[in-house]
Design a protein around this motif. Structure first.
Motif, PDB file in Angstrom:
ATOM      1  N   THR A 183     -11.581  11.512   7.576  1.00  0.00           N
ATOM      2  CA  THR A 183     -12.063  12.449   8.589  1.00  0.00           C
ATOM      3  C   THR A 183     -11.518  11.981   9.934  1.00  0.00           C
ATOM      4  O   THR A 183     -10.977  10.874  10.026  1.00  0.00           O
ATOM      5  CB  THR A 183     -13.602  12.494   8.624  1.00  0.00           C
ATOM      6  OG1 THR A 183     -14.093  11.199   8.987  1.00  0.00           O
ATOM      7  CG2 THR A 183     -14.193  12.895   7.282  1.00  0.00           C
ATOM      8  N   PRO A 184     -11.648  12.786  10.981  1.00  0.00           N
ATOM      9  CA  PRO A 184     -11.083  12.366  12.267  1.00  0.00           C
ATOM     10  C   PRO A 184     -11.608  11.027  12.783  1.00  0.00           C
ATOM     11  O   PRO A 184     -10.907  10.306  13.455  1.00  0.00           O
ATOM     12  CB  PRO A 184     -11.474  13.493  13.218  1.00  0.00           C
ATOM     13  CG  PRO A 184     -11.625  14.676  12.352  1.00  0.00           C
ATOM     14  CD  PRO A 184     -12.143  14.166  11.049  1.00  0.00           C
ATOM     15  N   ILE A 242       0.858  -1.181   0.000  1.00  0.00           N
ATOM     16  CA  ILE A 242       0.000   0.000   0.000  1.00  0.00           C
ATOM     17  C   ILE A 242       0.895   1.232   0.000  1.00  0.00           C
ATOM     18  O   ILE A 242       1.812   1.341   0.813  1.00  0.00           O
ATOM     19  CB  ILE A 242      -0.912   0.024   1.243  1.00  0.00           C
ATOM     20  CG1 ILE A 242      -1.783  -1.222   1.284  1.00  0.00           C
ATOM     21  CG2 ILE A 242      -1.756   1.278   1.261  1.00  0.00           C
ATOM     22  CD1 ILE A 242      -2.559  -1.376   2.571  1.00  0.00           C
ATOM     23  N   SER A 243       0.624   2.171  -0.906  1.00  0.00           N
ATOM     24  CA  SER A 243       1.410   3.402  -0.933  1.00  0.00           C
ATOM     25  C   SER A 243       0.485   4.597  -1.167  1.00  0.00           C
ATOM     26  O   SER A 243      -0.515   4.502  -1.871  1.00  0.00           O
ATOM     27  CB  SER A 243       2.492   3.348  -2.017  1.00  0.00           C
ATOM     28  OG  SER A 243       1.898   3.237  -3.288  1.00  0.00           O
ATOM     29  N   LEU A 244       0.837   5.694  -0.560  1.00  0.00           N
ATOM     30  CA  LEU A 244       0.088   6.937  -0.694  1.00  0.00           C
ATOM     31  C   LEU A 244       0.626   7.692  -1.900  1.00  0.00           C
ATOM     32  O   LEU A 244       1.802   8.049  -1.950  1.00  0.00           O
ATOM     33  CB  LEU A 244       0.234   7.779   0.582  1.00  0.00           C
ATOM     34  CG  LEU A 244      -0.444   9.135   0.577  1.00  0.00           C
ATOM     35  CD1 LEU A 244      -1.960   8.970   0.513  1.00  0.00           C
ATOM     36  CD2 LEU A 244      -0.058   9.907   1.820  1.00  0.00           C
ATOM     37  N   LEU A 245      -0.226   7.934  -2.876  1.00  0.00           N
ATOM     38  CA  LEU A 245       0.201   8.628  -4.090  1.00  0.00           C
ATOM     39  C   LEU A 245       0.000  10.132  -3.997  1.00  0.00           C
ATOM     40  O   LEU A 245       0.836  10.897  -4.457  1.00  0.00           O
ATOM     41  CB  LEU A 245      -0.563   8.091  -5.302  1.00  0.00           C
ATOM     42  CG  LEU A 245      -0.370   6.611  -5.621  1.00  0.00           C
ATOM     43  CD1 LEU A 245      -1.226   6.213  -6.812  1.00  0.00           C
ATOM     44  CD2 LEU A 245       1.085   6.309  -5.875  1.00  0.00           C
ATOM     45  N   ALA A 246      -1.118  10.558  -3.429  1.00  0.00           N
ATOM     46  CA  ALA A 246      -1.418  11.989  -3.344  1.00  0.00           C
ATOM     47  C   ALA A 246      -2.354  12.243  -2.173  1.00  0.00           C
ATOM     48  O   ALA A 246      -3.077  11.354  -1.729  1.00  0.00           O
ATOM     49  CB  ALA A 246      -2.049  12.483  -4.639  1.00  0.00           C
ATOM     50  N   SER A 247      -2.318  13.474  -1.698  1.00  0.00           N
ATOM     51  CA  SER A 247      -3.166  13.878  -0.588  1.00  0.00           C
ATOM     52  C   SER A 247      -3.615  15.309  -0.824  1.00  0.00           C
ATOM     53  O   SER A 247      -2.832  16.144  -1.288  1.00  0.00           O
ATOM     54  CB  SER A 247      -2.375  13.771   0.717  1.00  0.00           C
ATOM     55  OG  SER A 247      -3.115  14.281   1.780  1.00  0.00           O
ATOM     56  N   GLN A 248      -4.866  15.595  -0.499  1.00  0.00           N
ATOM     57  CA  GLN A 248      -5.409  16.947  -0.666  1.00  0.00           C
ATOM     58  C   GLN A 248      -6.229  17.290   0.563  1.00  0.00           C
ATOM     59  O   GLN A 248      -7.155  16.565   0.914  1.00  0.00           O
ATOM     60  CB  GLN A 248      -6.282  17.020  -1.922  1.00  0.00           C
ATOM     61  CG  GLN A 248      -6.942  18.357  -2.142  1.00  0.00           C
ATOM     62  CD  GLN A 248      -5.931  19.448  -2.441  1.00  0.00           C
ATOM     63  OE1 GLN A 248      -5.036  19.252  -3.231  1.00  0.00           O
ATOM     64  NE2 GLN A 248      -6.070  20.576  -1.788  1.00  0.00           N
ATOM     65  N   ALA A 249      -5.882  18.400   1.220  1.00  0.00           N
ATOM     66  CA  ALA A 249      -6.627  18.837   2.397  1.00  0.00           C
ATOM     67  C   ALA A 249      -7.931  19.494   1.949  1.00  0.00           C
ATOM     68  O   ALA A 249      -7.951  20.328   1.046  1.00  0.00           O
ATOM     69  CB  ALA A 249      -5.798  19.816   3.209  1.00  0.00           C
ATOM     70  N   LEU A 250      -9.022  19.102   2.593  1.00  0.00           N
ATOM     71  CA  LEU A 250     -10.330  19.700   2.317  1.00  0.00           C
ATOM     72  C   LEU A 250     -10.706  20.705   3.397  1.00  0.00           C
ATOM     73  O   LEU A 250     -11.516  21.590   3.169  1.00  0.00           O
ATOM     74  CB  LEU A 250     -11.407  18.617   2.233  1.00  0.00           C
ATOM     75  CG  LEU A 250     -11.225  17.580   1.134  1.00  0.00           C
ATOM     76  CD1 LEU A 250     -12.305  16.524   1.235  1.00  0.00           C
ATOM     77  CD2 LEU A 250     -11.231  18.247  -0.222  1.00  0.00           C
ATOM     78  N   GLY A 251     -10.136  20.552   4.540  1.00  0.00           N
ATOM     79  CA  GLY A 251     -10.391  21.418   5.686  1.00  0.00           C
ATOM     80  C   GLY A 251      -9.304  21.178   6.712  1.00  0.00           C
ATOM     81  O   GLY A 251      -8.327  20.480   6.431  1.00  0.00           O
TER      82      GLY A 251
END
Length: 157
Positions: free
Chosen positions: A113-114, A84-93
């Motif tokens: 979400t939390p 498993i690898s994280l390719l991208a992340s985008q903050a929404l809040g």
């Protein structure tokens, strides 16, 4: 980090020593009848300064720990061969994010979400993640990651 804390403690000790040395000369100018009242007010003001300084240093330590955690969370794990690898992340809040995760040959868009992680979409065609989206694209970020990596190795577990 340890050096920074030692410098803060040394400067606060020197400051406290200066205030202790200055106060007896001011107390000598006051009449002897009010000297006990003056001494008790000096002790309480010194105690208040000590408590305030201690709270300031403790707050600074917690702030620096929070910053280090935030930086370490944003750094990708290099050299790991995980499924498993994280390719991208985008903050929404402030606490909500979208994550693009690669699992084997599939890419999954997750809502974070939390309290929950929800799979939003399984992509039919893989998305190519360019080097421009790499969080370590700047020279400063690369040097910081290298410094944190060597610092983590140097400290005993």
């Amino acid at each position: 980090m340890r050096l920074f804390i030692m410098l803060i403690l040394a400067s606060s000790a020197a400051w406290a020593e200066n205030t202790v040395l200055e106060q007896p000369s001011e107390a000598a100018k006051v009449a002897p009848a009010s000297s006990s009242l003056l001494e008790s007010s000096q002790v309480s003001s010194q105690l208040l300064q000590l408590v305030f300084g201690l709270l300031l240093v403790i707050g600074l330590i917690f702030l620096l720990a929070w910053v280090v955690r935030r930086v370490q969370q944003s750094l990708p794990v290099k050299g790991s061969q995980q499924a498993i690898s994280l390719l991208a992340s985008q903050a929404l809040g402030p606490r909500d994010r979208l994550l693009l995760v690669q699992v084997g040959k599939e890419q999954i868009l997750l809502g974070l979400t939390p309290g929950t992680i929800v799979p939003l979409h399984v992509l039919q065609e893989p998305v190519e993640v360019s080097a421009a989206n790499n969080p370590l694209s700047s020279a400063f970020a690369q040097r910081l990651a290298k410094a944190l990596k060597t610092t983590a190795k140097d400290e005993p577990s």
